[in-house]
Design an enzyme around this catalytic site. Structure first.
Site, PDB file in Angstrom:
ATOM      1  N   LYS A 192       0.835  -1.215   0.000  1.00  9.85           N
ATOM      2  CA  LYS A 192       0.000   0.000   0.000  1.00  9.85           C
ATOM      3  C   LYS A 192       0.866   1.261   0.000  1.00  9.85           C
ATOM      4  CE  LYS A 192      -2.073  -1.244   3.874  1.00  9.85           C
ATOM      5  NZ  LYS A 192      -1.425  -2.559   4.115  1.00  9.85           N
ATOM      6  N   ARG A 248     -10.064   0.151   8.636  1.00  8.33           N
ATOM      7  CA  ARG A 248      -9.572  -1.201   8.902  1.00  8.33           C
ATOM      8  C   ARG A 248     -10.570  -2.029   9.684  1.00  8.33           C
ATOM      9  NH1 ARG A 248      -3.828   0.001   8.744  1.00  8.33           N
ATOM     10  NH2 ARG A 248      -2.655  -1.849   9.243  1.00  8.33           N
ATOM     11  N   ARG A 285      11.717  -5.086   5.245  1.00  9.19           N
ATOM     12  CA  ARG A 285      11.455  -3.673   4.933  1.00  9.19           C
ATOM     13  C   ARG A 285      12.359  -2.734   5.733  1.00  9.19           C
ATOM     14  NH1 ARG A 285       5.508  -1.962   5.269  1.00  9.19           N
ATOM     15  NH2 ARG A 285       5.696  -3.131   7.194  1.00  9.19           N
ATOM     16  N   ARG A 324      11.088  -0.784  10.969  1.00  8.41           N
ATOM     17  CA  ARG A 324       9.951  -0.505  11.841  1.00  8.41           C
ATOM     18  C   ARG A 324       9.931  -1.484  13.004  1.00  8.41           C
ATOM     19  NH1 ARG A 324       4.779   0.235   7.931  1.00  8.41           N
ATOM     20  NH2 ARG A 324       3.814  -1.051   9.548  1.00  8.41           N
ATOM     21  N   ARG A 348       0.024  -9.224  12.964  1.00  6.76           N
ATOM     22  CA  ARG A 348      -0.681  -8.206  12.169  1.00  6.76           C
ATOM     23  C   ARG A 348      -1.477  -8.851  11.032  1.00  6.76           C
ATOM     24  NH1 ARG A 348       4.302  -4.944  10.788  1.00  6.76           N
ATOM     25  NH2 ARG A 348       2.976  -3.968   9.207  1.00  6.76           N
TER      26      ARG A 348
HETATM   27  P1  AP5 Z   1       4.760  -1.529   1.863  1.00  6.27           P
HETATM   28  O1  AP5 Z   1       4.402  -0.729   0.665  1.00  6.27           O
HETATM   29  O2  AP5 Z   1       5.462  -0.869   2.984  1.00  6.27           O
HETATM   30  O3  AP5 Z   1       3.472  -2.356   2.368  1.00  6.27           O
HETATM   31  P2  AP5 Z   1       2.154  -1.852   3.114  1.00  6.27           P
HETATM   32  O4  AP5 Z   1       1.004  -2.525   2.468  1.00  6.27           O
HETATM   33  O5  AP5 Z   1       2.133  -0.380   3.223  1.00  6.27           O
HETATM   34  O6  AP5 Z   1       2.404  -2.569   4.512  1.00  6.27           O
HETATM   35  P3  AP5 Z   1       2.296  -2.004   5.989  1.00  6.27           P
HETATM   36  O7  AP5 Z   1       3.048  -2.980   6.840  1.00  6.27           O
HETATM   37  O8  AP5 Z   1       2.675  -0.573   6.051  1.00  6.27           O
HETATM   38  O9  AP5 Z   1       0.802  -2.162   6.259  1.00  6.27           O
HETATM   39  P4  AP5 Z   1       0.118  -2.144   7.609  1.00  6.27           P
HETATM   40  O10 AP5 Z   1      -1.266  -2.033   7.190  1.00  6.27           O
HETATM   41  O11 AP5 Z   1       0.387  -3.298   8.493  1.00  6.27           O
HETATM   42  O12 AP5 Z   1       0.830  -0.953   8.405  1.00  6.27           O
HETATM   43  P5  AP5 Z   1       0.309   0.482   8.809  1.00  6.27           P
HETATM   44  O13 AP5 Z   1       1.462   1.370   8.822  1.00  6.27           O
HETATM   45  O14 AP5 Z   1      -0.878   0.845   8.048  1.00  6.27           O
HETATM   46  O15 AP5 Z   1       5.644  -2.764   1.336  1.00  6.27           O
HETATM   47  C1  AP5 Z   1       6.120  -3.745   2.216  1.00  6.27           C
HETATM   48  C2  AP5 Z   1       7.513  -4.188   1.761  1.00  6.27           C
HETATM   49  O16 AP5 Z   1       7.411  -4.861   0.511  1.00  6.27           O
HETATM   50  C3  AP5 Z   1       8.513  -3.042   1.529  1.00  6.27           C
HETATM   51  O17 AP5 Z   1       9.766  -3.467   1.949  1.00  6.27           O
HETATM   52  C4  AP5 Z   1       8.481  -2.817   0.013  1.00  6.27           C
HETATM   53  O18 AP5 Z   1       9.727  -2.344  -0.453  1.00  6.27           O
HETATM   54  C5  AP5 Z   1       8.173  -4.213  -0.514  1.00  6.27           C
HETATM   55  N1  AP5 Z   1       7.316  -4.196  -1.706  1.00  6.27           N
HETATM   56  C6  AP5 Z   1       6.176  -3.487  -1.868  1.00  6.27           C
HETATM   57  N2  AP5 Z   1       5.629  -3.738  -3.068  1.00  6.27           N
HETATM   58  C7  AP5 Z   1       6.443  -4.631  -3.679  1.00  6.27           C
HETATM   59  C8  AP5 Z   1       6.385  -5.301  -4.931  1.00  6.27           C
HETATM   60  N3  AP5 Z   1       5.383  -5.103  -5.780  1.00  6.27           N
HETATM   61  N4  AP5 Z   1       7.355  -6.182  -5.229  1.00  6.27           N
HETATM   62  C9  AP5 Z   1       8.368  -6.418  -4.350  1.00  6.27           C
HETATM   63  N5  AP5 Z   1       8.469  -5.825  -3.141  1.00  6.27           N
HETATM   64  C10 AP5 Z   1       7.515  -4.946  -2.806  1.00  6.27           C
HETATM   65  O19 AP5 Z   1      -0.172   0.216  10.313  1.00  6.27           O
HETATM   66  C11 AP5 Z   1       0.736  -0.045  11.347  1.00  6.27           C
HETATM   67  C12 AP5 Z   1       0.005  -0.142  12.667  1.00  6.27           C
HETATM   68  O20 AP5 Z   1      -0.639   1.105  12.977  1.00  6.27           O
HETATM   69  C13 AP5 Z   1      -1.131  -1.171  12.747  1.00  6.27           C
HETATM   70  O21 AP5 Z   1      -0.659  -2.470  13.064  1.00  6.27           O
HETATM   71  C14 AP5 Z   1      -2.017  -0.577  13.854  1.00  6.27           C
HETATM   72  O22 AP5 Z   1      -1.513  -0.841  15.116  1.00  6.27           O
HETATM   73  C15 AP5 Z   1      -1.912   0.908  13.581  1.00  6.27           C
HETATM   74  N6  AP5 Z   1      -2.957   1.391  12.656  1.00  6.27           N
HETATM   75  C16 AP5 Z   1      -2.767   1.947  11.429  1.00  6.27           C
HETATM   76  N7  AP5 Z   1      -3.935   2.250  10.849  1.00  6.27           N
HETATM   77  C17 AP5 Z   1      -4.902   1.877  11.742  1.00  6.27           C
HETATM   78  C18 AP5 Z   1      -6.326   1.910  11.712  1.00  6.27           C
HETATM   79  N8  AP5 Z   1      -7.007   2.397  10.645  1.00  6.27           N
HETATM   80  N9  AP5 Z   1      -6.987   1.446  12.783  1.00  6.27           N
HETATM   81  C19 AP5 Z   1      -6.332   0.976  13.850  1.00  6.27           C
HETATM   82  N10 AP5 Z   1      -4.996   0.893  13.943  1.00  6.27           N
HETATM   83  C20 AP5 Z   1      -4.276   1.339  12.886  1.00  6.27           C
HETATM   84 MG    MG Z   2       2.294   0.998   4.819  1.00  7.23          MG
END
Ligand code: AP5
Ligand code: MG
Length: 220
Positions: free
Chosen positions: A14, A89, A128, A161, A172
Site C-alpha cells: 500500500k 480497517r 522492509r 519498523r 498483524r
Molecule cells: P509496503 O508498501 O510498505 O506495504 P504496506 O502494504 O504499506 O504494509 P504495511 O506494513 O505498512 O501495512 P500495515 O497495514 O500493516 O501498516 P500500517 O502502517 O498501516 O511494502 C512492504 C515491503 O514490501 C517493503 O519493503 C516494500 O519495499 C516491498 N514491496 C512493496 N511492493 C512490492 C512489490 N510489488 N514487489 C516487491 N516488493 C515490494 O499500520 C501499522 C500499525 O498502525 C497497525 O498495526 C495498527 O496498530 C496501527 N494502525 C494503522 N492504521 C490503523 C487503523 N485504521 N486502525 C487501527 N490501527 C491502525
Molecule cells: Mg504501509
C-alpha cells in the site's frame, strides 16, 4: 475528484503504491500508520497510547483513529481528493468514514485492494527498511537502496519498523484477516472495490494496473 482508499494486508504494498500515486495524481497521502509512527517518534500523548497497540500488532482503538481521520479530511488539501492508506480497517471505521463523507457531500470513488500471498507478506515486512526523514520504503531483498543503509532520494538513514519483527508481523496478518478482510464485502457491496495483484515481480508492474484503474476514474 479522486477519493481513493488503498486496502490490503500488511506488506501488500500500500505504502509503495501510494508513493507512485502521489507522484502522478494531485492527492494527499493519508496513512494512519504514518500518522501514528510520527506521533510515536514525537512522544506525544497519542504516540504513547498508539505504541502499546502497534508493538503488539493490534489495532489502535476505533474512536482514536476515526477522530484523527475525520479531522484530516477537513483540511484544504483534500479538496481535489484524497488517498487513504490503512484506513478504514474495521467495519466501525468504514461506517464512520461514510458518515463523515456524507456530511462533506463526498463519496469514495474506488477502494483498491492490493493483495499478495501470506508467505510473501511476512518476507516483505521483515525485509522492509524505510527512510527516517522522507519515509521512502525499501526492501533489503526486493527493492534495495543503491547504497546500504542510505536513502536514494534524500540521503537519510534507513531504519526498520519496530512492528516488523517476525512475531509481530505474523500477528498483524492475523488481525488483518479477523478485522479488516470483512471490509472487502463492505466495499464490494458499494460497487467500488477493485482488486489488484500485488505480486508481479516489481512494484512498478503493480502500479501499471493501479494507474489503469485511476486513469479510468478520471474520465468518469
Ligand atoms: P509496503 O508498501 O510498505 O506495504 P504496506 O502494504 O504499506 O504494509 P504495511 O506494513 O505498512 O501495512 P500495515 O497495514 O500493516 O501498516 P500500517 O502502517 O498501516 O511494502 C512492504 C515491503 O514490501 C517493503 O519493503 C516494500 O519495499 C516491498 N514491496 C512493496 N511492493 C512490492 C512489490 N510489488 N514487489 C516487491 N516488493 C515490494 O499500520 C501499522 C500499525 O498502525 C497497525 O498495526 C495498527 O496498530 C496501527 N494502525 C494503522 N492504521 C490503523 C487503523 N485504521 N486502525 C487501527 N490501527 C491502525
Ligand atoms: Mg504501509
Amino acid at each position: 475528484m479522486m477519493n481513493i482508499i488503498l486496502m490490503g494486508p500488511p506488506g501488500a504494498g500500500k505504502g509503495t503504491q501510494a508513493e507512485f500515486i502521489k507522484a502522478s495524481y494531485p492527492v494527499p497521502h493519508i496513512s494512519t500508520g504514518d500518522i501514528f509512527r510520527e506521533a510515536v517518534a514525537n512522544q506525544t500523548a497519542l504516540g504513547v497510547e498508539a505504541k502499546k497497540y502497534m508493538d503488539s500488532g493490534k489495532l489502535v482503538p476505533d474512536d482514536v483513529t476515526i477522530g484523527i481521520v475525520r479531522e484530516r479530511l477537513q483540511q484544504a488539501d483534500c479538496g481535489q481528493g484524497f488517498l487513504l492508506d490503512g484506513f478504514p480497517r474495521t467495519v466501525v471505521q468504514a461506517e464512520a468514514l461514510d458518515e463523515v463523507l456524507v456530511s462533506m457531500n463526498k463519496k469514495i470513488d474506488v477502494a483498491l485492494n492490493i493483495d499478495a500471498p501470506i508467505d510473501l507478506l511476512v518476507e516483505r515486512m521483515t525485509g522492509r527498511i524505510s527512510c527516517k526523514d522522507c519515509k521512502t520504503i525499501y526492501n533489503i531483498k526486493h527493492m534495495p537502496p543503491a547504497v546500504e543503509g542510505i536513502c536514494d532520494k534524500c540521503g537519510g538513514e534507513l531504519i526498520q519498523r519496530s512492528d516488523d519483527q517476525y512475531d509481530t508481523a505474523k500477528k498483524r496478518i492475523e488481525v488483518y484477516f479477523e478485522q479488516t478482510r470483512p471490509l472487502l464485502d463492505y466495499y464490494s457491496d458499494q460497487s467500488v472495490l477493485i482488486n489488484v495483484n500485488g505480486d508481479q515481480g516489481e512494484a512498478v508492474n503493480v502500479f501499471r494496473d493501479v494507474k489503469a484503474v485511476l486513469d479510468n476514474l478520471d474520465r468518469l
